[in-house]
Design an enzyme around this catalytic site. Structure first.
Site: not given
Length: 589
Positions: A119-120, A122-123, A192-193, A240, A303, A307, A473
């Site tokens: 579903i979706g 995106g990346s 959206a989630q 990852k 996570d 980032e 990470e």
């Protein structure tokens, strides 16, 4: 990095309470209701806590007798894949090794699953959907991968270009796909989630599995005072690396056994008793060289934190500060770019990827080691100050709330471009004339970069994360997944191929790292202030080096290959791969 943040938070304290009570919630689930209900609750959390010592393959020539160390914080039961007990420095953890030779086990792991609904778009979604489709085909499995999108989504055309079509049932509307799928991989945007999860959960079939690639939905639901439906499985598989790297390394891995991006996995709810195998099957199918156990809470904290630190935000702020410093010292603009950006994305990243951080230090002569040590000692504490602030902002809910609020303003204030300044225009000229073997290895740049990487590591270690998660990470994702994209086409190509959450976090925190290095680390060196030599001494003997070495032994032999903007090639770029044009839009209800 690729999956993003979910949810709208009303208050940081309530989020902190939700996060801190996850373990209590799991335990309480086992005590609810009748004896039958208690057994079902036990299945929902099976393998999450109690050590299990059967079917364990020891790595290396160690004694046959199993000795569990205190650091084996979690264990899991898997029937389709064999787990291994790996020593990371002075701790041991269970992992499952991937590779194409494991595809023959996918049928057992995913028994009963006829359709995977992604579903979706995106990346992560393009990469995971295509990888699973290819893996199932190679394994000879009749499992259909179907994309779920809004009928008016601008991503429909791209999904169709990747071979997903309405005519064969591999492309459909979101809720039609959710209701017909046995495994629902939820990769829509964060906001959206938060808006749609009640409808998505209600639409799922009893006995189906909800798959997440980020752990924060659990915190959102706890904050809302609701729980997952008890008649479904809930699992997590979190690659990852950003989506384009997940796809690119998988493609390259078709010529060898196992190139790809490592994944963490978690089982939040095991209604059918098969959730662990489903999660591991999903991880192996998307190309994980190895999968390591985590929890939903541990995953989202590490996570979102990572980032903002060395993965994206810190390295962006760092190279801007270094570029200005070198030009002030008299370097030409092109040389300054080479000694800052190119040095990190080229020889430093490649050396860390295959030989570790100590190898970077040991490449210098005595004079270079002195420069490295001074830069390291001056940079470690200031950057760890920012790392600790980021982690605590994530854990408390402040950072998460900030991201969701920013996303709600995209209709008025979309994310701006980050590669239009003079420095990054110089970078395009440098890449056009690049000779890889002539990229300098600057000891000052190396000291600053490695210090910031170690600050990222030390913060996670102090907060109780296991080495498998720390190494992935803080180190592996940086040098194997992200930095190669900055090397290819600049900072925006790296940052903006990630999730909205990562993109916003990088933009927010990069200036903080820039500032702290400029105002504290560089000033201390220029003023010849006494430096904290203890930091460098700890670095030389840090157990993280042994932990990374254990990860490196499981590293595929393939280095990621992405075409530069100086090439005529489109390798790894375009439909279903990395994007060169980026957008930010408010999530649809």
């Amino acid at each position: 990095v690729g999956s993003g943040l979910v949810g709208v938070l009303d208050s940081a304290p309530s989020l902190a309470a939700a996060c801190c009570s996850l373990a209590k919630m799991q335990a309480s689930m086992q005590l609810r209701g009748s004896s039958a209900a208690s057994k079902a609750a036990t299945r929902r959390t099976a393998g999450a806590i109690a050590p299990v010592v059967s079917d364990v393959q020891r790595v290396g020539s160690r004694r046959a007798q199993l000795k569990l160390l205190n650091a084996v914080v979690a264990d899991f039961n898997a029937t389709a894949f064999q787990k291994e007990l790996v020593k990371f420095a002075d701790t041991e953890e269970y992992i499952v090794r991937g590779g194409r030779d494991k595809f023959s086990h996918l049928g057992k792991a995913l028994q009963g699953i006829k359709q995977v609904g992604v579903i979706g778009w995106g990346s992560q979604a393009p990469a995971q959907a295509q990888n699973m489709r290819d893996s199932f085909q190679e394994a000879g499995l009749d499992i259909k991968v179907t994309i779920g999108l809004r009928s008016d989504s601008p991503s429909v055309a791209e999904a169709e270009a990747c071979g997903f079509k309405r005519s064969d049932g591999t492309l459909g509307n979101v809720f039609d796909v959710v209701s017909s799928s046995d495994l629902v991989v939820l990769l829509i945007s964060d906001a959206a989630q938060a808006k749609l999860y009640p409808r998505i959960l209600a639409a799922m079939k009893p006995g189906a599995t909800l798959g997440l690639s980020h752990g924060f939905l659990l915190g959102v639901m706890k904050n809302d005072g609701v729980d997952f439906r008890q008649d479904i499985n809930v699992v997590l598989v979190a690659p990852k690396g950003m989506g384009p790297s997940v796809r690119r390394l998988y493609e390259q891995g078709k010529s060898v056994n196992g190139a790809g991006i490592n994944c963490s996995f978690a089982v939040q709810q095991d209604y059918t008793g098969t959730a662990t195998d489903i999660a591991l099957g999903w991880a192996i199918a998307v190309g994980a060289p190895f999968a390591f156990y985590t929890t939903l809470e541990s995953e989202y904290k590490s996570d979102i934190y990572g980032e903002r630190c060395i993965l994206l935000g810190a390295v962006h702020g760092m190279v801007e500060a270094l570029f200005r410093r070198y030009t002030r010292q008299g370097m030409s603009d092109e040389d300054a770019f080479k000694h800052s950006v190119e040095c990190i994305t080229g020889p430093i990243s490649k050396t860390i990827s295959t030989k570790g951080m100590l190898a970077v230090y040991n490449m210098f002569d005595d004079a270079g080691k002195k420069v490295f040590a001074d830069a390291y000692n001056a940079s470690f504490k200031p950057t760890m100050d920012i790392c600790m602030e980021i982690y605590e902002d994530v854990a408390s809910g402040n950072e998460i709330k900030s991201v969701v609020q920013a996303g709600s303003r995209f209709d008025r204030f979309p994310m701006g471009k980050i590669d239009q300044t003079y420095m990054w225009k110089v970078g395009r000229e440098v890449r056009a004339k690049r000779v890889e073997s002539e990229i300098p290895l600057d000891p000052f740049t190396a000291g600053v970069y490695v210090a910031t990487m170690m600050a990222t590591i030390e913060t996670l270690r102090e907060k109780g994360h296991p080495y498998s998660e720390i190494c992935n990470e803080s180190i592996i994702e940086a040098v194997d997944s992200l930095n190669p994209y900055m090397h290819a086409r600049g900072v925006a190509f790296m940052v903006d191929n990630c999730s909205y959450t990562a993109r916003l976090g990088s933009r927010k925190w990069a200036p903080r790292f820039d500032y702290i290095l400029e105002q504290q680390a560089f000033v201390a060196i220029d003023n010849k202030e006494p430096l904290d030599n203890e930091a460098m001494q700890k670095f030389l003997s840090d157990p993280a080096h042994k932990a990374l070495a254990a990860c490196s032994e499981m590293r595929p032999s393939v280095d990621i290959s992405v075409s530069s903007d100086a090439d005529n090639s489109s390798e790894g770029v375009g439909v279903g791969g990395a994007r060169t044009e980026f957008r930010s839009t408010v999530a649809a209800a």
